[in-house]
Design a protein around this motif. Structure first.
Motif, mmCIF file in Angstrom:
data_model
loop_
_atom_site.group_PDB
_atom_site.id
_atom_site.type_symbol
_atom_site.label_atom_id
_atom_site.label_comp_id
_atom_site.label_asym_id
_atom_site.label_seq_id
_atom_site.Cartn_x
_atom_site.Cartn_y
_atom_site.Cartn_z
ATOM 1 N N UNK A 1 -4.595 -8.599 7.565
ATOM 2 C CA UNK A 1 -4.739 -7.662 7.133
ATOM 3 C C UNK A 1 -5.723 -7.044 6.216
ATOM 4 N N UNK A 2 -5.860 -5.718 5.933
ATOM 5 C CA UNK A 2 -6.903 -5.706 5.945
ATOM 6 C C UNK A 2 -6.293 -4.460 3.854
ATOM 7 N N UNK A 3 -7.360 -4.094 2.643
ATOM 8 C CA UNK A 3 -6.839 -4.055 1.532
ATOM 9 C C UNK A 3 -7.924 -3.469 1.398
ATOM 10 N N UNK A 4 -8.451 -1.821 1.013
ATOM 11 C CA UNK A 4 -9.425 -0.613 0.145
ATOM 12 C C UNK A 4 -8.835 -0.569 -1.057
ATOM 13 N N UNK A 5 -9.615 -0.422 -1.798
ATOM 14 C CA UNK A 5 -9.471 -0.561 -3.200
ATOM 15 C C UNK A 5 -8.502 1.163 -3.414
ATOM 16 N N UNK A 6 -7.943 1.100 -3.065
ATOM 17 C CA UNK A 6 -6.658 1.773 -4.565
ATOM 18 C C UNK A 6 -5.807 2.161 -3.058
ATOM 19 N N UNK A 7 -4.968 1.074 -1.712
ATOM 20 C CA UNK A 7 -4.682 1.457 -1.061
ATOM 21 C C UNK A 7 -3.404 0.151 -0.860
ATOM 22 N N UNK A 8 -3.069 0.463 -0.290
ATOM 23 C CA UNK A 8 -1.903 -0.520 0.113
ATOM 24 C C UNK A 8 -2.813 -1.616 1.718
ATOM 25 N N UNK A 9 -2.151 -2.729 1.097
ATOM 26 C CA UNK A 9 -2.479 -3.870 2.441
ATOM 27 C C UNK A 9 -1.666 -3.468 3.303
ATOM 28 N N UNK A 10 -2.810 -3.099 4.273
ATOM 29 C CA UNK A 10 -2.264 -2.867 6.053
ATOM 30 C C UNK A 10 -2.201 -4.044 7.091
ATOM 31 N N UNK A 11 -1.197 -3.913 7.814
ATOM 32 C CA UNK A 11 -1.676 -5.022 8.561
ATOM 33 C C UNK A 11 -3.082 -4.432 9.891
ATOM 34 N N UNK A 12 -3.481 -5.347 10.759
ATOM 35 C CA UNK A 12 -4.704 -4.878 11.393
ATOM 36 C C UNK A 12 -4.269 -5.395 13.255
ATOM 37 N N UNK A 13 -3.657 -6.775 13.439
ATOM 38 C CA UNK A 13 -3.506 -7.310 14.327
ATOM 39 C C UNK A 13 -2.447 -8.500 13.650
#
Length: 120
Positions: free
Chosen positions: A35-47
């Motif tokens: 997963x990844x999470x950028x500042x101000x964004x929700x954690x999102x699945x990548x792979x």
């Protein structure tokens, strides 16, 4: 004790590549995900990686990222190519027994994260 330890994050120029690693312990052969999470964004699945090492990718990274597992080393990798500034985020490794979940709630164990920053 279940543990996940990520490494490999760095600052890279756009178009560059990185390989992230996630060493796990405490599981036999878990379902895993990045997963990844950028500042101000929700954690999102990548792979996603299931127990048979079948893979699924988010549309945003398909064709650029590759997830793989080395069972002998209890390590999962995320090979990232053609990196773009929008790929900048904290990247997390996750493990559990609910394969195929794009929801963070589907995983019971998380690493501490490794920072990827892509400069334009």
């Amino acid at each position: 004790e279940v543990q996940l330890v990520e490494s490999g994050g760095d600052l890279v120029q756009a178009g560059g590549s990185l390989r992230l690693s996630c060493a796990w312990s405490g599981y036999s052969r878990p379902c895993m995900a990045w997963f990844r999470q950028a500042p101000g964004k929700e954690r999102e699945g990548v792979a996603l990686l299931d127990t048979l090492s079948r893979t699924t990718y988010a549309d945003s990274v398909k064709g650029r990222f590759t997830v793989s597992r080395d069972i002998a080393k209890n390590t999962v990798y995320l090979e990232m190519n053609s990196l773009q500034p929008e790929d900048s985020a904290m990247y997390y490794c996750a493990a559990g027994y609910l394969c195929g979940s794009w929801s963070p709630g589907g995983y019971t164990s998380w690493g501490q994260g490794t920072q990827v920053t892509v400069s334009s």
